[in-house]
Design a protein around this motif. Structure first.
Motif, mmCIF file in Angstrom:
data_model
loop_
_atom_site.group_PDB
_atom_site.id
_atom_site.type_symbol
_atom_site.label_atom_id
_atom_site.label_comp_id
_atom_site.label_asym_id
_atom_site.label_seq_id
_atom_site.Cartn_x
_atom_site.Cartn_y
_atom_site.Cartn_z
ATOM 1 N N UNK A 23 1.504 -0.333 0.333
ATOM 2 C CA UNK A 23 0.561 -1.389 0.718
ATOM 3 C C UNK A 23 0.830 -2.671 -0.054
ATOM 4 N N UNK A 24 1.176 -2.532 -1.331
ATOM 5 C CA UNK A 24 1.392 -3.759 -2.111
ATOM 6 C C UNK A 24 2.665 -4.471 -1.647
ATOM 7 N N UNK A 25 3.664 -3.695 -1.168
ATOM 8 C CA UNK A 25 4.869 -4.336 -0.599
ATOM 9 C C UNK A 25 4.514 -5.050 0.703
ATOM 10 N N UNK A 26 3.607 -4.431 1.437
ATOM 11 C CA UNK A 26 3.260 -4.943 2.755
ATOM 12 C C UNK A 26 2.444 -6.227 2.682
ATOM 13 N N UNK A 27 1.651 -6.298 1.629
ATOM 14 C CA UNK A 27 0.722 -7.421 1.498
ATOM 15 C C UNK A 27 1.463 -8.747 1.441
ATOM 16 N N UNK A 28 1.152 -9.630 2.338
ATOM 17 C CA UNK A 28 1.769 -10.955 2.364
ATOM 18 C C UNK A 28 3.268 -10.907 2.615
ATOM 19 N N UNK A 29 3.758 -9.791 3.133
ATOM 20 C CA UNK A 29 5.200 -9.654 3.340
ATOM 21 C C UNK A 29 5.714 -10.661 4.367
ATOM 22 N N UNK A 30 6.889 -11.209 4.074
ATOM 23 C CA UNK A 30 7.484 -12.185 4.986
ATOM 24 C C UNK A 30 9.002 -11.962 4.970
ATOM 25 N N UNK A 31 9.584 -11.767 6.155
ATOM 26 C CA UNK A 31 11.037 -11.551 6.220
ATOM 27 C C UNK A 31 11.802 -12.740 5.626
ATOM 28 N N UNK A 32 11.174 -13.926 5.626
ATOM 29 C CA UNK A 32 11.839 -15.115 5.058
ATOM 30 C C UNK A 32 12.279 -14.868 3.603
ATOM 31 N N UNK A 78 7.622 -2.270 5.425
ATOM 32 C CA UNK A 78 6.949 -3.573 5.416
ATOM 33 C C UNK A 78 7.561 -4.479 6.486
ATOM 34 N N UNK A 79 6.736 -5.288 7.102
ATOM 35 C CA UNK A 79 7.238 -6.203 8.127
ATOM 36 C C UNK A 79 7.345 -5.582 9.499
ATOM 37 N N UNK A 80 6.947 -4.322 9.617
ATOM 38 C CA UNK A 80 7.016 -3.633 10.909
ATOM 39 C C UNK A 80 5.655 -3.017 11.211
ATOM 40 N N UNK A 81 5.203 -3.234 12.439
ATOM 41 C CA UNK A 81 3.941 -2.634 12.854
ATOM 42 C C UNK A 81 4.230 -1.556 13.892
ATOM 43 N N UNK A 82 3.815 -0.340 13.608
ATOM 44 C CA UNK A 82 4.006 0.775 14.547
ATOM 45 C C UNK A 82 2.646 1.282 14.983
#
Ligand code: 6R9
Length: 571
Positions: free
Chosen positions: A19-28, A384-388
């Motif tokens: 979750x902490x990796x996912x938070x505010x994650x941006x591929x940029x 992170x960065x992927x929604x399934x």
């Protein structure tokens, strides 16, 4: 087996970590690790190889550690950079340009990889073909892609119907002792002359890089088209999921004819600058253990079908090898049996990390990170960065624990960008903004996904995807076969085996030698893995009124299951 959870070594709390990796994650943020982020000059071959070759601290590191029964070789990043400059020069000399399709039909060898990067360096699109393909499979792929050049070996040339492929202008032969005719380009002679300097063709991140043909339930295999931008996800999943560190020795067992062998046999390791073991030759538990032992492999990415064979080979065998360097094991391609996870904990004292993705998705989407708790039988959670999600047939999300279509929100970096020359097929994958995978699954309350099966008729035999249509088409080319219907039949070791139901033409009598002849016909015409292990003769093949083979009904009969709705069955 009871679904005991397998905790991560680190003792980190998995959900919080992800979750902490996912938070505010941006591929940029990931893109900042690439040199094109600063220079604006893009080419995946540069990022994977040349960038390390230009780095004084990396250039002499072994990139490719090749081990085959008859050949061992180490190739550094600098050497691979120079060799692929040479192959790029050969391609350019023979007129290959940006966007051309260049296919590779040869066994895994250092030459394969030098040519692969040469193709990318001239801006062309690489099409790797599995070396076990026979004439029909080779023809279908070269024809559909309109490949301009094929790089192959004299041994495999016999399976290339050269005269029937008008677009194929050049054939490069690697390892030819005496060239059959002067229509062929002699790789070994050319490479001696070719300069090892080359001005790489800079491309757009959305320019084509790779085509992999894969099977669906209808029609011939489809060309799944990937672009250079896929490297973003190859790199990131390599770092997070495969857990690459600079001094790792990594072995991905997949052949580059399949997507795992390119995304994770080429791009992920080299983008992360690690030493990549490439093994030629056939699979045996002994030879694979030896590869792990001899090369001091630290990370191993393999498939359930192989792991199940290791389990059958027994605990005594594994004790004969020193596998103490191994620190991380991953799996892909089929459901990973909980029994295999238990076995690995016992014999290696390591967890096996399942990963789920497809040719079309280009890279891992649902995974078990090293820091995650593993729930045996589950494929893990989205990166992170992927929604399934699990969706119904209209693309509406379903609540936890309900079975449905496994779907991914459109737009991850490595997603296919087209089905070659088939926009209708491409569009058909997407419903309501979701990429619908064709797999059925459910998600538990904690967001772990559990694979249930395929929703279409695609067969997964020993981790390889086989389309029933391709096998049926080959079967009916045999003079004795009138009609054919092909299904996957559950098998404890191979996942599924291919079973064919056929009807015979008048004048042919059912007997074992005829069935064996038909089996061989598919094996030598298409490929060994597509040949039916079982053939059963029927009086008729069930079809819908519109003439479609009812494979589902064949499967129900085979498994003794209720036949369900047969209202569309032809009289
Ligand atoms: C990478 C690759 C894709 C199909 C996919 C699914 C099956 C892949 C799996 C899995 C259960 C896993 N599959 N990973 N099933 N658990 N971890 O395999 O690509 O050859 O295109 O196959 O394989 O059915 O839809 P591809």
């Amino acid at each position: 087996m009871d679904m005991t959870k397998v905790q991560a070594r680190s003792g980190k709390h998995n959900l919080a970590d992800l979750e902490s990796m996912r938070e505010g994650f941006d591929w940029e943020e990931v893109k900042k690790d690439f040199s094109w982020y600063k220079t604006g000059k893009v080419n995946a071959a540069y990022e994977a190889i040349d960038r390390h070759a230009e780095n004084p601290d990396k250039k002499d590191q072994v990139a490719l550690l090749y081990s085959a029964p008859d050949r061992e070789e180490s190739v550094t990043f600098q050497q691979l950079s120079k060799q692929s400059n040479q192959t790029a020069n050969i391609l350019k000399k023979y007129g290959i340009q940006k966007g051309d399709r260049v296919f590779l039909f040869m066994p895994r060898s250092p030459e394969f990889y030098a040519n692969f990067f040469g193709i990318l360096k001239v801006g062309a699109i690489a099409g790797p073909l599995f070396e076990a393909f026979m004439e029909q499979a080779v023809r279908d792929r070269l024809e559909d892609s309109e490949a301009a050049m094929l790089i192959t070996t004299p041994d495999l040339l016999g399976r290339v119907p050269v005269d029937e492929l008008p677009h194929l202008k050049q054939i490069v032969l690697v390892g030819a002792e005496n060239l059959p005719e002067d229509d062929y380009i002699d790789y070994d002679a050319e490479i001696k002359e070719a300069s090892d300097e080359f001005d790489i063709e800079w491309v757009d991140r959305e320019d084509g890089m790779l085509i992999h043909y894969t099977s669906g339930s209808t029609g011939k295999p489809k060309g799944v088209y990937h672009v250079h931008n896929a490297m973003v996800q190859h790199y990131a999943t390599g770092k997070w999921v495969i857990d690459f560190k600079e001094d790792d020795v990594y072995w991905c067992t997949a052949d580059p004819g399949w997507v795992t062998g390119t995304s994770y046999g080429i791009f992920a390791p080299w983008l992360n600058g690690v030493t990549n073991v490439i093994r030629g030759g056939r699979f045996t538990p002994e030879s694979w253990y030896e590869t792990l032992d001899k090369n001091n492999v630290t990370i191993w990415y393999t498939a359930p079908t192989a792991l199940r064979k290791f389990v059958s080979a027994g605990d005594e065998l594994v004790k004969q090898y020193d596998l103490s360097s191994l620190r991380h094991v991953l799996s892909v391609g089929e459901p990973l049996n909980p029994e295999v996870i238990t076995w690995a904990l016992r014999v290696f004292d390591l967890r096996i990390h399942d990963t789920w993705w497809m040719t079309e998705t280009g890279a891992m989407l649902i995974v078990n990170l090293p820091s995650m708790e593993i729930r045996p039988g589950s494929m893990g959670r989205p990166i992170p960065g992927v929604e399934a999600a699990i969706v119904d047939n209209e693309g509406n999300e379903l609540p936890p624990n309900q079975m449905g279509n496994l779907a991914i929100k459109k737009g991850w970096p490595s997603m296919m960008r087209a089905i070659w020359k088939n926009p209708g097929k491409y569009e058909s994958y997407f419903i309501n903004g979701w990429y619908v995978s064709g797999d059925s699954a459910y998600m538990d309350e904690d967001g772990y996904f559990w694979f249930q099966g395929r929703l279409d008729d695609v067969i997964n035999t020993s981790g390889e995807r086989v389309g029933p249509f391709e096998v049926e088409s080959k079967l009916i080319e045999h003079k004795a076969v009138a009609e054919a219907g092909v299904i996957g039949k559950p098998d404890p070791e191979r996942g599924e085996i291919i079973k064919a139901f056929i009807t015979l033409n008048p004048g042919y009598e059912a007997n074992d030698s005829l069935l064996e002849e038909i089996r061989q016909f598919v094996k030598t015409g298409l490929s060994a893995h597509a040949a039916p292990r079982e053939i059963e003769i029927k009086d008729s093949i069930p079809k819908t009124r519109s003439g479609k083979i009812m494979r589902r009904l064949l499967k129900s009969w085979e498994l003794g299951l209720p036949t369900g709705d047969t209202s569309t069955l032809e009289e």
